[in-house]
Design a protein around this motif. Structure first.
Motif, PDB file in Angstrom:
ATOM      1  N   LEU A 149      -9.390  12.757   2.467  1.00  0.00           N
ATOM      2  CA  LEU A 149      -7.937  12.665   2.353  1.00  0.00           C
ATOM      3  C   LEU A 149      -7.360  14.059   2.602  1.00  0.00           C
ATOM      4  O   LEU A 149      -7.748  15.025   1.944  1.00  0.00           O
ATOM      5  N   VAL A 150      -6.457  14.156   3.567  1.00  0.00           N
ATOM      6  CA  VAL A 150      -5.863  15.455   3.888  1.00  0.00           C
ATOM      7  C   VAL A 150      -4.863  15.830   2.792  1.00  0.00           C
ATOM      8  O   VAL A 150      -4.262  14.958   2.154  1.00  0.00           O
ATOM      9  N   PRO A 151      -4.666  17.136   2.533  1.00  0.00           N
ATOM     10  CA  PRO A 151      -3.905  17.586   1.357  1.00  0.00           C
ATOM     11  C   PRO A 151      -2.494  17.029   1.240  1.00  0.00           C
ATOM     12  O   PRO A 151      -2.040  16.723   0.133  1.00  0.00           O
ATOM     13  N   GLN A 152      -1.771  16.894   2.361  1.00  0.00           N
ATOM     14  CA  GLN A 152      -0.382  16.441   2.258  1.00  0.00           C
ATOM     15  C   GLN A 152      -0.266  14.980   1.822  1.00  0.00           C
ATOM     16  O   GLN A 152       0.825  14.517   1.510  1.00  0.00           O
ATOM     17  N   TRP A 153      -1.407  14.279   1.789  1.00  0.00           N
ATOM     18  CA  TRP A 153      -1.399  12.894   1.335  1.00  0.00           C
ATOM     19  C   TRP A 153      -1.817  12.751  -0.127  1.00  0.00           C
ATOM     20  O   TRP A 153      -1.874  11.637  -0.646  1.00  0.00           O
ATOM     21  N   ASP A 154      -2.139  13.853  -0.788  1.00  0.00           N
ATOM     22  CA  ASP A 154      -2.476  13.762  -2.208  1.00  0.00           C
ATOM     23  C   ASP A 154      -1.357  13.059  -2.970  1.00  0.00           C
ATOM     24  O   ASP A 154      -0.177  13.418  -2.833  1.00  0.00           O
ATOM     25  N   HIS A 155      -1.749  12.043  -3.746  1.00  0.00           N
ATOM     26  CA  HIS A 155      -0.861  11.256  -4.607  1.00  0.00           C
ATOM     27  C   HIS A 155       0.013  10.272  -3.833  1.00  0.00           C
ATOM     28  O   HIS A 155       0.456   9.275  -4.401  1.00  0.00           O
TER      29      HIS A 155
ATOM     30  N   VAL B 179     -20.522   9.258  -3.734  1.00  0.00           N
ATOM     31  CA  VAL B 179     -19.450   9.531  -2.791  1.00  0.00           C
ATOM     32  C   VAL B 179     -19.464  11.012  -2.408  1.00  0.00           C
ATOM     33  O   VAL B 179     -19.641  11.882  -3.263  1.00  0.00           O
ATOM     34  N   LEU B 180     -19.293  11.271  -1.118  1.00  0.00           N
ATOM     35  CA  LEU B 180     -19.093  12.627  -0.611  1.00  0.00           C
ATOM     36  C   LEU B 180     -17.656  12.725  -0.142  1.00  0.00           C
ATOM     37  O   LEU B 180     -17.255  12.050   0.806  1.00  0.00           O
ATOM     38  N   MET B 181     -16.859  13.566  -0.825  1.00  0.00           N
ATOM     39  CA  MET B 181     -15.430  13.644  -0.555  1.00  0.00           C
ATOM     40  C   MET B 181     -15.067  14.958   0.123  1.00  0.00           C
ATOM     41  O   MET B 181     -15.623  16.010  -0.199  1.00  0.00           O
ATOM     42  N   CYS B 182     -14.115  14.882   1.015  1.00  0.00           N
ATOM     43  CA  CYS B 182     -13.440  16.071   1.526  1.00  0.00           C
ATOM     44  C   CYS B 182     -11.990  15.946   1.081  1.00  0.00           C
ATOM     45  O   CYS B 182     -11.230  15.146   1.648  1.00  0.00           O
ATOM     46  N   CYS B 183     -11.624  16.680   0.051  1.00  0.00           N
ATOM     47  CA  CYS B 183     -10.301  16.544  -0.549  1.00  0.00           C
ATOM     48  C   CYS B 183     -10.009  17.781  -1.383  1.00  0.00           C
ATOM     49  O   CYS B 183     -10.870  18.650  -1.554  1.00  0.00           O
ATOM     50  N   THR B 184      -8.815  17.861  -1.936  1.00  0.00           N
ATOM     51  CA  THR B 184      -8.465  18.952  -2.830  1.00  0.00           C
ATOM     52  C   THR B 184      -9.011  18.667  -4.228  1.00  0.00           C
ATOM     53  O   THR B 184      -9.328  17.525  -4.573  1.00  0.00           O
ATOM     54  N   ALA B 185      -9.066  19.703  -5.048  1.00  0.00           N
ATOM     55  CA  ALA B 185      -9.553  19.538  -6.414  1.00  0.00           C
ATOM     56  C   ALA B 185      -8.580  18.752  -7.281  1.00  0.00           C
ATOM     57  O   ALA B 185      -8.956  18.257  -8.351  1.00  0.00           O
ATOM     58  N   SER B 186      -7.322  18.628  -6.848  1.00  0.00           N
ATOM     59  CA  SER B 186      -6.317  17.890  -7.626  1.00  0.00           C
ATOM     60  C   SER B 186      -6.223  16.430  -7.227  1.00  0.00           C
ATOM     61  O   SER B 186      -5.382  15.695  -7.754  1.00  0.00           O
TER      62      SER B 186
ATOM     63  N   ASP C 193      -6.725  12.532  -7.091  1.00  0.00           N
ATOM     64  CA  ASP C 193      -6.978  11.565  -8.157  1.00  0.00           C
ATOM     65  C   ASP C 193      -8.390  10.996  -8.100  1.00  0.00           C
ATOM     66  O   ASP C 193      -9.043  10.802  -9.136  1.00  0.00           O
ATOM     67  N   ASN C 194      -8.889  10.689  -6.913  1.00  0.00           N
ATOM     68  CA  ASN C 194     -10.231  10.136  -6.804  1.00  0.00           C
ATOM     69  C   ASN C 194     -11.287  11.128  -7.285  1.00  0.00           C
ATOM     70  O   ASN C 194     -12.269  10.742  -7.919  1.00  0.00           O
ATOM     71  N   TRP C 195     -11.089  12.397  -6.968  1.00  0.00           N
ATOM     72  CA  TRP C 195     -12.044  13.406  -7.428  1.00  0.00           C
ATOM     73  C   TRP C 195     -12.010  13.508  -8.953  1.00  0.00           C
ATOM     74  O   TRP C 195     -13.059  13.548  -9.611  1.00  0.00           O
ATOM     75  N   ALA C 196     -10.824  13.532  -9.534  1.00  0.00           N
ATOM     76  CA  ALA C 196     -10.703  13.604 -10.988  1.00  0.00           C
ATOM     77  C   ALA C 196     -11.370  12.405 -11.659  1.00  0.00           C
ATOM     78  O   ALA C 196     -11.993  12.541 -12.718  1.00  0.00           O
TER      79      ALA C 196
END
Length: 381
Positions: free
Chosen positions: A281-287, A304-311, A313-316
């Protein structure tokens, strides 16, 4: 007690959001609530088969367009949303649970709710108009964007169903605080043993990576390509099922490569046969978007192997069963290092955590359903 659920797709038509709506409707009916559903009978590519009983009294309006032309899709979505909101008002069945397909359905529902003093609940999936800003077709300062936001603020929802706590915080910042909020991730499923094994899962001790789902504007196709580049055909296998705006580039890149199998579909019960699901998920799509496929993969017992920001929701939510590659990383370098060091013991550890997370998510879903039923009843008290 009554309520009306609005979403573009609903069983027997395919779509994860429609399936989620149907599942909630089943619970609400059992709780003594008369559920009406307004839909257009539209399908979502990759939505999968539906094998559940259809709950509620369904009003199907019919859809204008189900193709891929962006202009026609946007126009038809705007018209469909208006007609769905009108129909919801005409059936006069309690609070409206407004999902977000078609785009801007929430705009039409908020208008109609304000006119008729009807409480509505915002069931946030992909967020609009925020998604248009994330795509880059409109800026926050654009008069149209500001008009839509202003109108939505004039008829705030009485309740919120969010996909995660980060998304809930984001929406509450945008719309001011909504008192009644329920967290309900999309994609929570009950794992079931695979009754069959597809050809790609037969007779191999290789570590299986997989991408099964939409490759759209919210996803980074470069990450998927980096994983494909990094696998070793002697020890790894990559299963690819892709659709969406960026799918062709990924499919063309993967086609003919040793160690990669391209398939038309991956059945839900076969998700567990993939060891590592690739999610991006690219950063501008977070939330604005919280991909359900990551949740479904973990619920089926996979990592799961994710490429996303630390904030994200799926990572949390899923990090104990996942690994994360930072969005600002050198993708080829970092992905290559990760895959080269990955062992079967690492996988087993993550799969064990996935089963624990799955059990907790199922409990959370049941609790969220009960909270939603109580929210609906309180809005009619």
């Amino acid at each position: 007690m009554k309520c009306t659920i609005l979403n573009r797709n609903y069983p027997p038509d395919s779509g994860i959001t429609g399936n989620s709506a149907n599942e909630l409707a089943g619970y609400l009916v059992q709780a003594g609530i008369d559920v009406r559903v307004v839909t257009t009978g539209g399908n979502y590519q990759g939505g999968g088969t539906v094998d559940t009983h259809i709950h509620g009294t369904v009003h199907t309006l019919g859809h204008l367009y189900n193709g891929k032309n962006k202009v026609l899709r946007l126009f038809s979505s705007f018209v469909e949303g208006r007609e769905m909101a009108r129909k919801a008002a005409s059936v006069e069945s309690g609070p409206i649970l407004c999902m977000t397909d078609p785009p801007l359905l929430n705009y039409w529902v908020s208008r109609k709710a304000r006119q008729r003093s009807t409480p509505w609940i915002y069931w946030a999936m992909d967020l609009y108009p925020e998604a248009f800003r994330a795509i880059g077709v409109i800026k926050a300062q654009n008069p149209i964007y500001r008009f839509l936001k202003r109108r939505l603020l004039q008829a705030r929802p009485a309740g919120l169903i969010a996909l995660g706590p980060k998304q809930a915080e984001f929406i509450q910042r945008e719309y001011a605080e909504i008192i009644q909020t329920v967290i309900l991730p999309c994609g929570i499923t009950q794992s079931r043993e695979a009754q069959s094994r597809p050809a790609w899962a037969e007779g191999s001790e290789k570590i299986r990576f997989g991408y099964a789902g939409n490759v759209g504007e919210a996803h980074d196709e470069r990450f998927i390509m980096a994983v494909i580049d990094a696998i070793s055909p002697d020890t790894h296998h990559f299963v690819l099922c892709a659709y969406g705006a960026k799918a062709k580039a990924v499919l063309d890149y993967a086609r003919g490569r040793e160690g990669v199998t391209i398939v038309e579909t991956v059945a839900r019960e076969h998700l567990q046969l993939i060891d590592v699901h690739v999610v991006t998920l690219v950063p501008q799509w977070d939330h604005v978007c919280v991909p359900s496929k990551a949740v479904s993969a973990v619920c089926e017992g996979s990592s799961v192997l994710m490429c996303c920001t630390a904030s994200n929701d799926n990572w949390a939510l899923l990090k104990d069963a996942a690994w994360r590659i930072d969005v600002d990383a050198d993708l080829n370098l970092d992905v290559g290092k990760f895959i080269a060091q990955l062992t079967h013991d690492d996988l087993q550890s993550k799969r064990t955590m996935a089963r624990q997370i799955s059990a907790e998510l199922l409990r959370k879903k049941e609790a969220a359903f009960a909270e939603i039923a109580q929210m609906i009843k309180s809005l009619q008290a």
